[in-house]
Design a protein around this motif. Structure first.
Motif, PDB file in Angstrom:
ATOM      1  N   MET A 140      18.420  59.016  10.261  1.00 30.37           N
ATOM      2  CA  MET A 140      17.207  58.243  10.498  1.00 30.37           C
ATOM      3  C   MET A 140      17.332  56.823   9.961  1.00 30.37           C
ATOM      4  O   MET A 140      16.901  55.869  10.586  1.00 30.37           O
ATOM      5  CB  MET A 140      16.010  58.929   9.811  1.00 30.37           C
ATOM      6  CG  MET A 140      15.617  60.260  10.389  1.00 30.37           C
ATOM      7  SD  MET A 140      14.419  61.109   9.317  1.00 30.37           S
ATOM      8  CE  MET A 140      13.168  59.866   9.106  1.00 30.37           C
ATOM      9  N   ARG A 141      17.919  56.698   8.759  1.00 30.14           N
ATOM     10  CA  ARG A 141      17.986  55.412   8.059  1.00 30.14           C
ATOM     11  C   ARG A 141      19.412  55.193   7.553  1.00 30.14           C
ATOM     12  O   ARG A 141      19.723  55.523   6.396  1.00 30.14           O
ATOM     13  CB  ARG A 141      17.011  55.435   6.874  1.00 30.14           C
ATOM     14  CG  ARG A 141      15.541  55.605   7.249  1.00 30.14           C
ATOM     15  CD  ARG A 141      14.912  54.279   7.555  1.00 30.14           C
ATOM     16  NE  ARG A 141      15.124  53.352   6.476  1.00 30.14           N
ATOM     17  CZ  ARG A 141      14.448  53.363   5.325  1.00 30.14           C
ATOM     18  NH1 ARG A 141      13.493  54.244   5.136  1.00 30.14           N
ATOM     19  NH2 ARG A 141      14.709  52.489   4.380  1.00 30.14           N
ATOM     20  N   PRO A 142      20.298  54.678   8.389  1.00 28.51           N
ATOM     21  CA  PRO A 142      21.712  54.536   7.994  1.00 28.51           C
ATOM     22  C   PRO A 142      21.916  53.730   6.714  1.00 28.51           C
ATOM     23  O   PRO A 142      22.867  53.960   5.987  1.00 28.51           O
ATOM     24  CB  PRO A 142      22.343  53.833   9.200  1.00 28.51           C
ATOM     25  CG  PRO A 142      21.437  54.154  10.351  1.00 28.51           C
ATOM     26  CD  PRO A 142      20.055  54.228   9.773  1.00 28.51           C
ATOM     27  N   GLY A 143      21.055  52.795   6.419  1.00 24.38           N
ATOM     28  CA  GLY A 143      21.254  51.952   5.239  1.00 24.38           C
ATOM     29  C   GLY A 143      20.610  52.479   3.972  1.00 24.38           C
ATOM     30  O   GLY A 143      20.642  51.816   2.939  1.00 24.38           O
ATOM     31  N   LEU A 144      20.012  53.679   4.023  1.00 18.44           N
ATOM     32  CA  LEU A 144      19.286  54.211   2.868  1.00 18.44           C
ATOM     33  C   LEU A 144      20.249  54.553   1.735  1.00 18.44           C
ATOM     34  O   LEU A 144      21.246  55.240   1.939  1.00 18.44           O
ATOM     35  CB  LEU A 144      18.507  55.463   3.279  1.00 18.44           C
ATOM     36  CG  LEU A 144      17.639  56.109   2.197  1.00 18.44           C
ATOM     37  CD1 LEU A 144      16.459  55.213   1.857  1.00 18.44           C
ATOM     38  CD2 LEU A 144      17.142  57.480   2.663  1.00 18.44           C
ATOM     39  N   LYS A 145      19.938  54.093   0.511  1.00 17.80           N
ATOM     40  CA  LYS A 145      20.723  54.461  -0.667  1.00 17.80           C
ATOM     41  C   LYS A 145      20.273  55.844  -1.145  1.00 17.80           C
ATOM     42  O   LYS A 145      19.079  56.152  -1.103  1.00 17.80           O
ATOM     43  CB  LYS A 145      20.522  53.448  -1.799  1.00 17.80           C
ATOM     44  CG  LYS A 145      20.627  51.989  -1.367  1.00 17.80           C
ATOM     45  CD  LYS A 145      22.009  51.636  -0.908  1.00 17.80           C
ATOM     46  CE  LYS A 145      22.092  50.157  -0.583  1.00 17.80           C
ATOM     47  NZ  LYS A 145      23.412  49.769  -0.068  1.00 17.80           N
ATOM     48  N   ILE A 146      21.234  56.649  -1.611  1.00 10.36           N
ATOM     49  CA  ILE A 146      20.914  58.025  -2.009  1.00 10.36           C
ATOM     50  C   ILE A 146      21.571  58.332  -3.345  1.00 10.36           C
ATOM     51  O   ILE A 146      22.757  58.050  -3.546  1.00 10.36           O
ATOM     52  CB  ILE A 146      21.376  59.043  -0.947  1.00 10.36           C
ATOM     53  CG1 ILE A 146      20.651  58.806   0.376  1.00 10.36           C
ATOM     54  CG2 ILE A 146      21.125  60.473  -1.433  1.00 10.36           C
ATOM     55  CD1 ILE A 146      21.131  59.671   1.516  1.00 10.36           C
ATOM     56  N   VAL A 147      20.772  58.893  -4.262  1.00 12.33           N
ATOM     57  CA  VAL A 147      21.288  59.404  -5.532  1.00 12.33           C
ATOM     58  C   VAL A 147      20.853  60.861  -5.637  1.00 12.33           C
ATOM     59  O   VAL A 147      19.675  61.174  -5.460  1.00 12.33           O
ATOM     60  CB  VAL A 147      20.741  58.604  -6.733  1.00 12.33           C
ATOM     61  CG1 VAL A 147      21.232  59.218  -8.042  1.00 12.33           C
ATOM     62  CG2 VAL A 147      21.165  57.148  -6.644  1.00 12.33           C
ATOM     63  N   HIS A 148      21.824  61.758  -5.899  1.00 16.27           N
ATOM     64  CA  HIS A 148      21.509  63.164  -6.071  1.00 16.27           C
ATOM     65  C   HIS A 148      21.389  63.507  -7.555  1.00 16.27           C
ATOM     66  O   HIS A 148      21.983  62.845  -8.409  1.00 16.27           O
ATOM     67  CB  HIS A 148      22.605  64.040  -5.455  1.00 16.27           C
ATOM     68  CG  HIS A 148      22.572  64.080  -3.958  1.00 16.27           C
ATOM     69  ND1 HIS A 148      23.430  63.354  -3.177  1.00 16.27           N
ATOM     70  CD2 HIS A 148      21.769  64.769  -3.105  1.00 16.27           C
ATOM     71  CE1 HIS A 148      23.173  63.585  -1.901  1.00 16.27           C
ATOM     72  NE2 HIS A 148      22.170  64.436  -1.830  1.00 16.27           N
TER      73      HIS A 148
END
Length: 689
Positions: free
Chosen positions: A639-647
């Motif tokens: 949906m949002r290719p540029g979204l930053k993700i931290v698990h």
């Protein structure tokens, strides 16, 4: 002026707007006449009536058919400050505020011409000094024989002071409502019949019911079924005057969530006659107090069990000493009777097993004799690798991940080996026919915030030794009992229930801390925190460097573009456990970020669709509902290719990242429990990546 219809009349727009060529109307306008006939009662020319009406303590005026003032009484002049001679012959419209003038012409007059009356129409009249009086206008038409309106008798009621008082009350109500809505604890306004009229945000958040004001809702519907009677009885006594105070701790429920505790106090709001109009209910969240109390009770329970167990083990050891000693004295003296010799050996073997049992009990009670020395943890774990692999068997995979350097602790190495082996055997049994066991070491720092939740912990640097399996996992109910002596989930004859209690006692006696994290269907991680011995060089490195968040392939931030300012960065926090989510949100809010919360993956995707300005998603790995953190990250990236993700996860790094998860080969992950400094650093690094 007389008005007669020559065709179907259009909508009337007011006397001032009618001209001599108004379509559909024939207009005649003779001069105003000032005769001796009473303008209020034209059929009664008596001066008596005129005098009575002129002196009535109400505002009266009369208009002719063109809307011009033909008479005003004394009170009208006194209230508005005009002389009668100055206003007679002028249109009433001239004395209205612009907005009221439009209202009179476009709204009031059309209805008045149709019905011949209007009542309590609110207008603003300009006084002689330029101020405005707020009045209620009532008009009655006096028609001719042919039905035309010849006179309009008007009554004005000055409501200026009343409106000012209402505005003052409104400001008071506004201040009350502002304080009501901003209160840190829950508040509600409840009718004497129990229905909620208003509720503030704190109460909605506390109860998990955002619809408290929009639905017909009784306050007791939020309570646990076993607490409703106490609440209703208390309110009944309060309303009847039997008691002047209601204050009690009650449980609140919402859906299938666990009950939350609130300290409820109620006061009555009475009117001037002394009748109860409303109840003000205040609810102070006691959930954290209960959690602390439960942790304290658990610690005290384990301490009491330890003291009891240690005492029993000590006394039993004395008995075993006597038994074993006498059996040894008999050994060698019975030579002819083979059956007696065999029975003597069996008795001695049973006594030795009993001695081993008491040793395990003393380990749980933290009263065993230890032989601590300096140990390099990585070397000890590496040395056990072959033994553990043989213990697991061929159908299970063993992975070992060791931290950098040579972390040292002061501990009894044989007991540490025994604890790791014990945890590995339990993991093997939990995995059934196959699975993966991960043993890893990591540096850890348990801070003051963590120590507040675990009173037995001393803040400081530790080496974490984690043993993680991919077995069936454990429920919260089992996790609370897992370290208790003789508790086991294994079948009859397959376990004594002392293995984990022995590990627990050994770690505690060594000044360490043990924690277990598990999710049903996702395996279990036992994490042993051993106090770390830092060399001077290591101490310098640790003290001068900020804590490094655990990230797979951490990226350099030297040549990266600057992140958004904190105040403008929006973070979506995805965590199914409300208490954990609250801690994360508290940290991130302190850092200056704007927050959006979600309880599972599906809710998170909905938030991403609604809010395209979300910059980063901070997501738990293991969540209910069939969508884990990696599934969510994959869907979010689509949906949002540029979204930053931290698990984030309660499982150790090696157990999660490297367990055949191709979607997470590089990125950011932080382990629970994390320090606020670690969280701040990894979020900034992710935003800058």
């Amino acid at each position: 002026m007389t008005i007669s219809a020559t065709s179907a009349a259009p909508a009337f727009t007011g006397w001032e707007e009618l001209g001599p060529r108004a379509a559909g109307w024939k207009i005649e306008r003779p001069e105003l006449q000032r005769d001796t006939v009473s303008p209020f009662l034209p059929d009664l020319p008596s001066r008596l009536h005129d005098q009575i009406l002129f002196n009535l303590p109400v505002m009266l005026h009369v208009m002719d058919s063109s809307g011009r003032l033909v008479s005003v009484n004394k009170n009208w002049c006194d209230v508005l400050g005009y002389e009668a001679k100055d206003v007679l012959g002028h249109s009433f419209n001239e004395y209205l505020a612009p907005q009221s003038r439009t209202q009179l012409v476009t709204q009031i007059y059309p209805k008045y011409l149709a019905t011949g009356a209007c009542y309590n129409e609110e207008l603003f009249v300009q006084r002689q000094d330029g101020s405005l009086a707020q009045v209620l206008l009532t008009m009655m038409a006096q028609r001719s024989d042919k039905g035309r309106i010849e006179r309009s008798i008007c009554h004005l009621q000055d409501v200026t002071q009343r409106k000012l008082a209402e505005m003052a009350n409104g400001r008071t109500d506004l201040r009350f409502r502002s304080a009501f809505m901003a209160a840190a604890h829950g508040m509600a306004i409840v009718t004497p019949t129990g229905l909620i009229e208003a509720a503030n945000s704190a109460l909605k958040d506390f109860t998990g019911r955002p619809d408290l004001e929009t639905a017909t809702f009784a306050f007791d519907e939020m309570l646990h079924k076993d607490d409703r009677t106490a609440y209703l009885n208390g309110v009944r006594k309060l309303l009847s005057g039997e008691t002047s105070l209601f204050k009690q701790e009650l449980r609140f429920v919402s859906g299938e969530a666990a009950p939350v505790y609130g300290n409820v106090s109620i006061c009555l709001n009475r009117n001037e006659q002394g009748d109860t109009e409303q109840l003000t209910v205040q609810v102070v969240d006691m959930s954290e107090h209960h959690q602390v109390s439960q942790r304290l009770q658990k610690a005290q329970k384990m301490e009491a069990i330890g003291q009891l167990t240690g005492g029993l083990a000590h006394d039993f050891n004395n008995l075993l000493t006597i038994i074993i000693g006498n059996l040894q004295l008999l050994d060698g003296k019975i030579v002819a009777d083979e059956k007696a010799i065999r029975r003597l050996a069996e008795a001695a073997d049973a006594a030795r097993k009993g001695s081993e049992l008491t040793r395990q009990l003393l380990a749980f009670a933290r009263k065993q004799e230890l032989e601590p020395r300096e140990v390099v943890v990585n070397e000890l774990v590496h040395g056990m690798e072959a033994l553990i692999a043989r213990t697991l068997g061929e159908n299970m995979e063993l992975k070992v991940h060791l931290m950098e350097g040579e972390p040292r602790v002061t501990i009894d190495p044989s007991q540490l080996e025994s604890s790791i082996l014990n945890l590995a055997i339990n993991a093997r049994d939990a995995m059934g026919n196959g699975g993966k066991l991960t043993i890893e070491t990591q540096p850890a720092y348990l801070d003051e915030a963590y120590a507040e939740k675990h009173p037995e912990v001393t803040p400081g640097h530790y080496v974490m030794v984690a043993v993680t399996d991919t077995g069936v996992g454990m429920s919260q109910e089992l996790l609370e009992k897992v370290f208790q002596p003789f508790f086991t989930t294994k079948g009859a004859g397959k376990g004594s229930g002392l293995g984990l209690s022995m590990v627990y006692g050994f770690i505690k006696q060594s000044g360490g801390h043990i924690n277990v994290y598990s999710e049903l269907g996702h395996g279990t991680a036992f994490k042993m925190y051993l106090p770390r011995r830092l060399s001077p060089a290591e101490m310098l490195t640790v003290d001068n460097a900020a804590p490094v968040p655990v990230a797979v392939k951490p990226q350099s931030v030297t040549d990266q573009p600057a992140a958004k300012p904190k105040a403008k960065a929006k973070i979506l926090v995805v965590e199914d456990q409300e208490a954990v989510r609250a801690v994360a949100c508290g940290f991130l809010e302190d850092f200056g970020y704007e927050l959006v919360e979600a309880g599972d993956g599906f809710e998170a995707l909905a938030k991403l669709q609604e809010m395209p300005d979300i910059d980063l998603m901070f997501s738990d790995v293991v969540m209910p509902g069939g969508m884990n953190g990696f599934d969510l990250a994959q869907a979010a990236a689509g949906m949002r290719p540029g979204l930053k993700i931290v698990h984030t996860t309660g499982y150790p790094k090696g157990a999660i990242v490297h367990q055949d998860e191709p979607r997470f080969k590089e990125g950011f992950i932080i382990m629970k429990p994390y320090r606020r400094e670690e969280l701040e650093k990894i979020i900034e690094s992710a935003l800058n990546s």
